[in-house]
Design a protein around this motif. Structure first.
Motif, PDB file in Angstrom:
ATOM      1  N   ARG A 194       0.841  -1.205   0.000  1.00  0.00           N
ATOM      2  CA  ARG A 194       0.000   0.000   0.000  1.00  0.00           C
ATOM      3  C   ARG A 194       0.875   1.253   0.000  1.00  0.00           C
ATOM      4  NH1 ARG A 194      -5.519  -0.097   2.263  1.00  0.00           N
ATOM      5  NH2 ARG A 194      -6.363  -2.124   1.719  1.00  0.00           N
ATOM      6  N   ALA A 215       2.428   1.673  -3.318  1.00  0.00           N
ATOM      7  CA  ALA A 215       1.428   2.087  -4.308  1.00  0.00           C
ATOM      8  C   ALA A 215       1.268   3.604  -4.371  1.00  0.00           C
ATOM      9  CB  ALA A 215       0.083   1.426  -4.010  1.00  0.00           C
ATOM     10  N   THR A 216       1.633   4.308  -3.305  1.00  0.00           N
ATOM     11  CA  THR A 216       1.548   5.774  -3.348  1.00  0.00           C
ATOM     12  C   THR A 216       2.579   6.360  -4.313  1.00  0.00           C
ATOM     13  OG1 THR A 216       3.073   6.128  -1.477  1.00  0.00           O
ATOM     14  CG2 THR A 216       0.716   5.867  -0.958  1.00  0.00           C
ATOM     15  N   ARG A 217       3.576   5.550  -4.661  1.00  0.00           N
ATOM     16  CA  ARG A 217       4.627   5.996  -5.583  1.00  0.00           C
ATOM     17  C   ARG A 217       4.546   5.313  -6.941  1.00  0.00           C
ATOM     18  NH1 ARG A 217       6.663   5.598  -0.415  1.00  0.00           N
ATOM     19  NH2 ARG A 217       7.157   3.396  -0.619  1.00  0.00           N
ATOM     20  N   ARG A 218       3.662   4.330  -7.069  1.00  0.00           N
ATOM     21  CA  ARG A 218       3.564   3.554  -8.315  1.00  0.00           C
ATOM     22  C   ARG A 218       2.098   3.508  -8.747  1.00  0.00           C
ATOM     23  NH1 ARG A 218       8.101   0.142  -9.175  1.00  0.00           N
ATOM     24  NH2 ARG A 218       9.593   0.264  -7.473  1.00  0.00           N
ATOM     25  N   PRO A 219       1.710   4.383  -9.670  1.00  0.00           N
ATOM     26  CA  PRO A 219       0.298   4.451 -10.079  1.00  0.00           C
ATOM     27  C   PRO A 219      -0.278   3.133 -10.570  1.00  0.00           C
ATOM     28  CG  PRO A 219       1.534   6.311 -10.966  1.00  0.00           C
ATOM     29  CD  PRO A 219       2.536   5.388 -10.330  1.00  0.00           C
ATOM     30  N   GLN A 272      -1.020   1.055  -7.605  1.00  0.00           N
ATOM     31  CA  GLN A 272      -2.166   1.643  -6.917  1.00  0.00           C
ATOM     32  C   GLN A 272      -3.475   1.252  -7.606  1.00  0.00           C
ATOM     33  OE1 GLN A 272      -2.989   6.003  -6.980  1.00  0.00           O
ATOM     34  NE2 GLN A 272      -2.630   5.813  -4.774  1.00  0.00           N
ATOM     35  N   THR A 309      -6.264  -1.000  -5.836  1.00  0.00           N
ATOM     36  CA  THR A 309      -7.603  -0.422  -5.698  1.00  0.00           C
ATOM     37  C   THR A 309      -8.645  -1.383  -6.247  1.00  0.00           C
ATOM     38  OG1 THR A 309      -6.749   1.837  -5.836  1.00  0.00           O
ATOM     39  CG2 THR A 309      -9.089   1.527  -6.330  1.00  0.00           C
TER      40      THR A 309
END
Length: 198
Positions: free
Chosen positions: A116, A119-123, A126, A130
């Motif tokens: 998680r 994922a804030t750095r890898r769209p 993410q 999601t």
């Protein structure tokens, strides 16, 4: 002659490598997840994991999927508590069983937290996470509708959020709440999320 990577397809070996990746993620974080670390954790020859995964991003994605796969069989079997009446007390027992099942897979949940954050750095990661979490939530909503338990979609969402945070506390700060306090928090969460007259 054109060079190309040979991608291996042995599903048992592939799952063992992904399970090793989960262990590495939980212990060393996303930065520690390398093919070499996965090979070492899985006790396989160096270079094995790179034959199964084209890049590190794919390994991250597969680790996220594998977490849910490893939880799914227990979810499909259904807890014995569902054999009784459909009351708030049944709901409390069901939520306690869910919290226990997830906390029993400690490394999986910690690896998921690492994913998680990553994922804030890898769209792309993410988007995949999601979609995966939305699928899980939709499954929970359908299961709730089919179960005859009290409450509605809002109840399911509130319990999802509250109990995920309780699981986080149990795994990362285990001395914050005793077993008895955790059980009481689960009971209170269910009682607050599901009105008595529902």
């Amino acid at each position: 002659m054109e060079w190309c990577q040979v991608v291996r397809t042995n599903p048992e070996r592939r799952n063992a490598l992904i399970d090793a990746a989960i262990e590495v993620l939980a212990r060393e974080g996303a930065r520690g997840l390398t093919f070499r670390a996965v090979d070492k954790e899985a006790a396989v020859p160096a270079g094995t994991s790179s034959n199964y995964f084209p890049n590190r991003d794919e390994l991250l994605i597969q680790a996220g999927n594998r977490f849910y796969e490893r939880l799914l069989p227990a979810a499909e079997a259904g807890p014995p508590v569902m054999e009784g009446p459909r009351t708030r007390e049944t709901y409390v027992a069901l939520m306690a069983a869910v919290v226990e099942r997830i906390t029993d897979f400690r490394t999986g949940y910690l690896a998921l937290l690492e994913l998680r954050l990553e994922a804030t750095r890898r769209p792309e990661l993410q988007a995949i996470l999601t979609k995966r979490v939305r699928t899980d939530l939709d499954f929970n909503l359908r299961s709730h509708d089919d179960s005859g338990l009290p409450g509605d979609a809002d109840s399911v969402h509130l319990l999802y959020l509250a109990l995920n945070w309780l699981i986080l506390e149990r795994l990362t700060l285990p001395d914050l709440f005793t077993e008895e306090q955790a059980a009481e928090l689960i009971r209170m969460a269910v009682e607050r999320a599901i009105p008595l007259d529902s």
